[in-house]
Write a protein that holds these residues in place. Structure first.
Motif, PDB file in Angstrom:
ATOM      1  N   LEU A  42       0.856  -1.184   0.000  1.00  0.00           N
ATOM      2  CA  LEU A  42       0.000   0.000   0.000  1.00  0.00           C
ATOM      3  C   LEU A  42       0.894   1.236   0.000  1.00  0.00           C
ATOM      4  CD1 LEU A  42      -2.477  -1.080   2.852  1.00  0.00           C
ATOM      5  CD2 LEU A  42      -2.806  -1.388   0.395  1.00  0.00           C
ATOM      6  N   LYS A  43       0.960   1.912  -1.130  1.00  0.00           N
ATOM      7  CA  LYS A  43       1.607   3.217  -1.183  1.00  0.00           C
ATOM      8  C   LYS A  43       0.930   4.023  -2.272  1.00  0.00           C
ATOM      9  CE  LYS A  43       5.577   1.566  -3.875  1.00  0.00           C
ATOM     10  NZ  LYS A  43       6.944   1.049  -3.688  1.00  0.00           N
ATOM     11  N   GLN A  44       1.018   5.318  -2.158  1.00  0.00           N
ATOM     12  CA  GLN A  44       0.190   6.203  -2.962  1.00  0.00           C
ATOM     13  C   GLN A  44       1.039   7.089  -3.867  1.00  0.00           C
ATOM     14  OE1 GLN A  44      -2.347   6.740  -4.685  1.00  0.00           O
ATOM     15  NE2 GLN A  44      -3.902   7.028  -3.080  1.00  0.00           N
ATOM     16  N   LEU A  45       0.381   7.540  -4.945  1.00  0.00           N
ATOM     17  CA  LEU A  45       0.937   8.540  -5.863  1.00  0.00           C
ATOM     18  C   LEU A  45       0.079   9.795  -5.812  1.00  0.00           C
ATOM     19  CD1 LEU A  45       1.465   6.211  -8.949  1.00  0.00           C
ATOM     20  CD2 LEU A  45       3.314   7.266  -7.637  1.00  0.00           C
ATOM     21  N   LYS A  46       0.722  10.943  -5.683  1.00  0.00           N
ATOM     22  CA  LYS A  46      -0.034  12.198  -5.752  1.00  0.00           C
ATOM     23  C   LYS A  46      -0.611  12.388  -7.150  1.00  0.00           C
ATOM     24  CE  LYS A  46       3.696  14.149  -4.187  1.00  0.00           C
ATOM     25  NZ  LYS A  46       4.753  15.111  -3.753  1.00  0.00           N
ATOM     26  N   HIS A  55       6.624   3.431   1.594  1.00  0.00           N
ATOM     27  CA  HIS A  55       6.945   4.693   0.922  1.00  0.00           C
ATOM     28  C   HIS A  55       8.427   4.618   0.596  1.00  0.00           C
ATOM     29  CE1 HIS A  55       7.408   8.813  -0.163  1.00  0.00           C
ATOM     30  NE2 HIS A  55       6.360   9.283   0.471  1.00  0.00           N
ATOM     31  N   ASP A  56       8.772   4.726  -0.688  1.00  0.00           N
ATOM     32  CA  ASP A  56      10.158   4.530  -1.089  1.00  0.00           C
ATOM     33  C   ASP A  56      11.086   5.630  -0.599  1.00  0.00           C
ATOM     34  OD1 ASP A  56       9.035   2.399  -2.394  1.00  0.00           O
ATOM     35  OD2 ASP A  56       9.865   2.884  -4.370  1.00  0.00           O
ATOM     36  N   SER A  77       5.703   9.224   8.386  1.00  0.00           N
ATOM     37  CA  SER A  77       5.001   8.784   7.188  1.00  0.00           C
ATOM     38  C   SER A  77       4.139   7.556   7.466  1.00  0.00           C
ATOM     39  CB  SER A  77       6.019   8.470   6.074  1.00  0.00           C
ATOM     40  OG  SER A  77       5.388   7.871   4.958  1.00  0.00           O
ATOM     41  N   ILE A  78       4.707   6.557   8.126  1.00  0.00           N
ATOM     42  CA  ILE A  78       3.914   5.348   8.359  1.00  0.00           C
ATOM     43  C   ILE A  78       2.823   5.589   9.395  1.00  0.00           C
ATOM     44  CG2 ILE A  78       5.776   3.834   7.606  1.00  0.00           C
ATOM     45  CD1 ILE A  78       6.322   3.152  10.539  1.00  0.00           C
TER      46      ILE A  78
END
Length: 290
Positions: free
Chosen positions: A213-217, A268-269, A277-278
């Motif tokens: 689970l990680k996101q892109l703006k 999150h890379d 962040s987490i």
């Protein structure tokens, strides 16, 4: 029964007793963290970082290296802070003569999954190379299966390029034995490659026990629709905490097709502040559960 085998059995029973979904809404019973996110913190303070992750409310971690710690010491620490490590990323040594040693460490740590997360860039455009890799995955999957583990592959974007009329990801799904090789679906990288993760889940039920689970703006640019034109640094620049963005987490997690997922790892890379962040990602995930 050996200690390692007892640990595997204990993990299997615990997983069976704790379903990942509630009947009425999407629920992540045991939120996890891919520890690549906090790699710098682990390098500085391994024990303290894992304690802080547990204190935030996470219950699972996925390793991406052990930072020169012994499997026995890590297992004792995890037990002391009430974390489990159902999964770990491994490199290509798993596919070679060191595979048995890597598996033995995994059993000590209570892993149930070992995941290969990368293919060298020189191989991205080599369809025959992907075929050879699929065959090596089947062999590693059989080795893992005999030890009571599940082998998986984790995607980025390049598996979704079209090479000689075929996508490497489709080749892996077809050529690899589904019993031996399952998939860890990185939702962010799939969406960056203009794929619909939900359609993948629907087309291959039961093949995806793990997700990142990680996101892109915003979607990073592709030149002329060519997936291989995507620069990884451009994608990393768009990454953000789990929440609203290009990846529709709420819609995906609410769909029945997602119910085969057993473990959810926030990642999150390139976070500005990894622990903050987490924490942000976990707070947002909790809003989905009412």
């Amino acid at each position: 029964m050996s200690l390692n085998r007892r640990l595997v059995l204990k993990g299997l029973l615990a997983a069976a007793a704790a379903p990942a979904w509630a009947a009425d809404r999407p629920r992540i019973a045991h939120p996890g963290v891919q520890l690549y996110t906090v790699r710098d913190e682990l390098q500085r303070d391994f024990r303290g970082t894992l304690r802080r992750i547990a204190a935030l409310g996470y219950r699972e971690v996925e390793f991406a290296g052990y930072f020169d710690q012994s499997p026995q010491a890590i297992r004792a620490l995890l037990d002391s802070v009430r974390l489990t490590a159902p999964s770990a990323h491994a490199d290509d040594r798993l596919l070679g003569p060191e595979g048995e040693r890597i598996i033995d460490a995994a059993l000590t740590l209570g892993h149930r999954y070992l995941v290969i997360p990368w293919v060298d860039q020189a191989q991205w455009r080599d369809l025959d190379g992907w075929k050879r890799r699929a065959d090596s995955f089947n062999r590693a999957g059989e080795l893992c299966r005999r030890a009571g583990l599940q082998f998986c592959y984790h995607n980025h974007h390049f598996e979704f390029a079209t090479l000689q009329g075929q996508r490497p990801y489709d080749l892996l799904l077809a050529r690899c034995d589904a019993r031996l090789v399952q998939m860890e679906l990185d939702l962010c990288w799939a969406v960056a490659a203009r794929q619909d993760p939900l359609q993948l889940l629907k087309a291959h039920p039961g093949r995806f026990p793990l997700v990142h689970l990680k996101q892109l703006k915003a979607l990073p640019p592709l030149q002329g629709g060519d997936v291989l034109s995507l620069r990884m640094e451009d994608a990393a620049a768009q990454m953000t905490e789990v929440g609203p963005g290009a990846v529709d987490f709420a819609g995906l997690l609410a769909d029945p097709a997602s119910r085969g997922i057993r473990h959810f790892f926030v990642e999150h890379d390139q976070p500005a502040e990894a622990l903050a962040s987490i924490a942000t990602s976990l707070r947002w995930l909790r809003t989905l559960q009412g």
